[in-house]
Design a protein around this motif. Structure first.
Motif, short mmCIF file in Angstrom:
data_model
loop_
_atom_site.label_atom_id
_atom_site.label_comp_id
_atom_site.label_asym_id
_atom_site.label_seq_id
_atom_site.Cartn_x
_atom_site.Cartn_y
_atom_site.Cartn_z
N ASP A 164 0.84 -1.19 0.00
CA ASP A 164 0.00 0.00 0.00
C ASP A 164 0.88 1.25 0.00
OD1 ASP A 164 0.08 1.23 3.04
OD2 ASP A 164 0.42 -0.93 2.98
N ASP A 165 0.34 2.35 -0.53
CA ASP A 165 1.06 3.63 -0.45
C ASP A 165 0.20 4.71 0.21
OD1 ASP A 165 -0.71 4.50 -2.49
OD2 ASP A 165 0.70 3.92 -4.05
N ASN A 166 -0.97 4.32 0.70
CA ASN A 166 -1.88 5.28 1.34
C ASN A 166 -2.73 4.52 2.36
OD1 ASN A 166 -2.80 8.20 1.02
ND2 ASN A 166 -4.75 7.13 0.98
N ALA A 167 -2.84 5.07 3.57
CA ALA A 167 -3.61 4.38 4.60
C ALA A 167 -4.31 5.37 5.52
CB ALA A 167 -2.69 3.48 5.42
N THR A 168 -5.51 5.02 5.92
CA THR A 168 -6.25 5.75 6.95
C THR A 168 -6.63 4.77 8.04
OG1 THR A 168 -7.17 7.25 5.28
CG2 THR A 168 -8.27 7.20 7.43
N ILE A 169 -6.28 5.11 9.29
CA ILE A 169 -6.52 4.21 10.42
C ILE A 169 -7.35 4.97 11.46
CG2 ILE A 169 -5.47 2.75 12.18
CD1 ILE A 169 -2.87 2.86 10.49
N ILE A 170 -8.44 4.38 11.90
CA ILE A 170 -9.33 5.01 12.88
C ILE A 170 -9.33 4.18 14.16
CG2 ILE A 170 -11.67 5.82 13.35
CD1 ILE A 170 -12.08 5.87 10.26
N LEU A 171 -8.98 4.81 15.27
CA LEU A 171 -8.95 4.15 16.57
C LEU A 171 -10.09 4.65 17.43
CD1 LEU A 171 -5.11 4.48 17.38
CD2 LEU A 171 -6.27 2.78 15.94
N SER A 172 -10.78 3.74 18.09
CA SER A 172 -11.85 4.09 19.03
C SER A 172 -11.43 3.69 20.43
CB SER A 172 -13.15 3.38 18.66
OG SER A 172 -13.61 3.79 17.39
N TYR A 173 -11.68 4.60 21.39
CA TYR A 173 -11.30 4.36 22.79
C TYR A 173 -12.54 4.25 23.67
CZ TYR A 173 -6.51 5.39 21.40
OH TYR A 173 -5.28 5.35 20.80
N ARG A 174 -12.34 3.70 24.86
CA ARG A 174 -13.45 3.42 25.77
C ARG A 174 -14.21 4.67 26.19
NH1 ARG A 174 -13.66 -1.71 27.08
NH2 ARG A 174 -11.78 -2.99 26.93
N ASP A 175 -13.50 5.80 26.27
CA ASP A 175 -14.16 7.02 26.73
C ASP A 175 -14.88 7.76 25.60
OD1 ASP A 175 -12.05 8.00 25.25
OD2 ASP A 175 -11.11 9.12 26.89
N GLY A 176 -14.94 7.16 24.41
CA GLY A 176 -15.63 7.79 23.29
C GLY A 176 -14.74 8.62 22.40
N SER A 177 -13.49 8.83 22.78
CA SER A 177 -12.58 9.61 21.95
C SER A 177 -12.13 8.78 20.75
CB SER A 177 -11.38 10.08 22.77
OG SER A 177 -10.66 8.99 23.29
#
Length: 278
Positions: free
Chosen positions: A161-174
């Motif tokens: 890959d040469d492009n990536a988007t990563i989304i992280l979700s945390y317990r406090d909603g952030s």
């Protein structure tokens, strides 16, 4: 190693070879620093962490963004509650591409090898965001990872890959959003942290802005704070203290979580679904 015991080993080799360096040096109680990320797989990362603990010897990870005074000042302000509770973190990292900026053939060969590097931009630049977010969240692991990867230039980078988007979700909603790419029109490494009271924006290594109201101009925050100038100064202090740091940007604890995030991101992109971390 049979004839000389160095004070430390700096191993800036292919990422999948970091485990071999650990298995060679740590039993001899020789501290190691590697270039980011820690490993290509979570199993290797955990093995390195186990050896580091077993032999009570530091294994450190170097990131360029660790030495940004803007990031260090931002962390201090977040810890003081200057922006309230963190609600969102955005990190953009990358450049025009390793071939485009003139990386050596040796570096390019392993950097674009899915085994030696573990992936493309998702590993090379995704690790920065995962590292900073884990640090800002004081070591907390996300509860889920969702990622999308693309080949915007398949003729240049056919194997990774040469492009990536990563989304992280945390317990406090952030939420954390990492944008990693070898297809930016320019080199970028910035960090934005939104809180319930204000936003901090580290535009580069020296410039930090604070936003409080939508229509008000941002305040320039001084970044003239004492911190290590580079990885060598940091390494010297670790050797002097004879103690491994536990939760800073170069620590083994932080970086095992980074590899866990990256492994989940690659799996998410491949399977087309969010990955829940147990």
């Amino acid at each position: 190693m049979k004839h000389v015991k160095p004070d430390a080993v700096l191993a800036y080799n292919p990422t999948d070879e970091h485990i071999r360096v650990a298995e060679t040096c740590l039993p001899l109680k020789i501290p190691v620093m590697v270039e980011k990320p820690l490993a290509t797989t979570l199993s290797d990362a955990k093995r390195i962490a186990f050896l580091s603990k077993q032999f009570e010897t530091p294994f450190l990870v170097n990131y360029e963004t660790t030495w940004y005074k803007s990031n260090q000042q931002l962390k201090q302000l977040v810890d003081k509650g200057e922006i309230g509770k963190i609600t969102r973190i955005l990190v953009k990292d990358g450049h025009e591409g390793p071939k485009e900026i003139g990386c050596s053939n040796y570096f390019l060969d392993w950097l674009t090898d899915p085994k030696k590097n573990g992936g493309g931009a998702v590993m090379d630049f995704g690790c920065y965001g995962a590292n900073l977010m884990t640090w800002l969240k004081n070591g907390e692991r996300p509860i889920s990872v969702t990622a999308f990867t693309q080949q915007l230039k398949p003729e240049v980078y056919p194997k990774v890959d040469d492009n990536a988007t990563i989304i992280l979700s945390y317990r406090d909603g952030s939420t954390g959003i990492i944008q990693a790419s070898w297809a930016w029109p320019y080199s970028v490494k910035d960090l934005q942290v939104f809180g319930t009271k204000a936003q901090l924006y580290a535009k580069n290594d020296k410039e930090l802005l604070k936003y409080k109201q939508q229509n008000d101009p941002p305040t320039h925050v001084s970044t003239a704070i004492p911190y290590f100038e580079n990885h060598i100064a940091y390494l010297e202090q670790v050797l002097k203290d004879a103690m491994a740091p536990e939760n800073d940007l170069g620590s083994i604890n932080n970086n095992v979580t980074v590899v866990e995030i990256l492994e989940a991101a690659k799996r998410s992109a491949k399977e087309g679904k969010s990955i829940i971390l147990k």
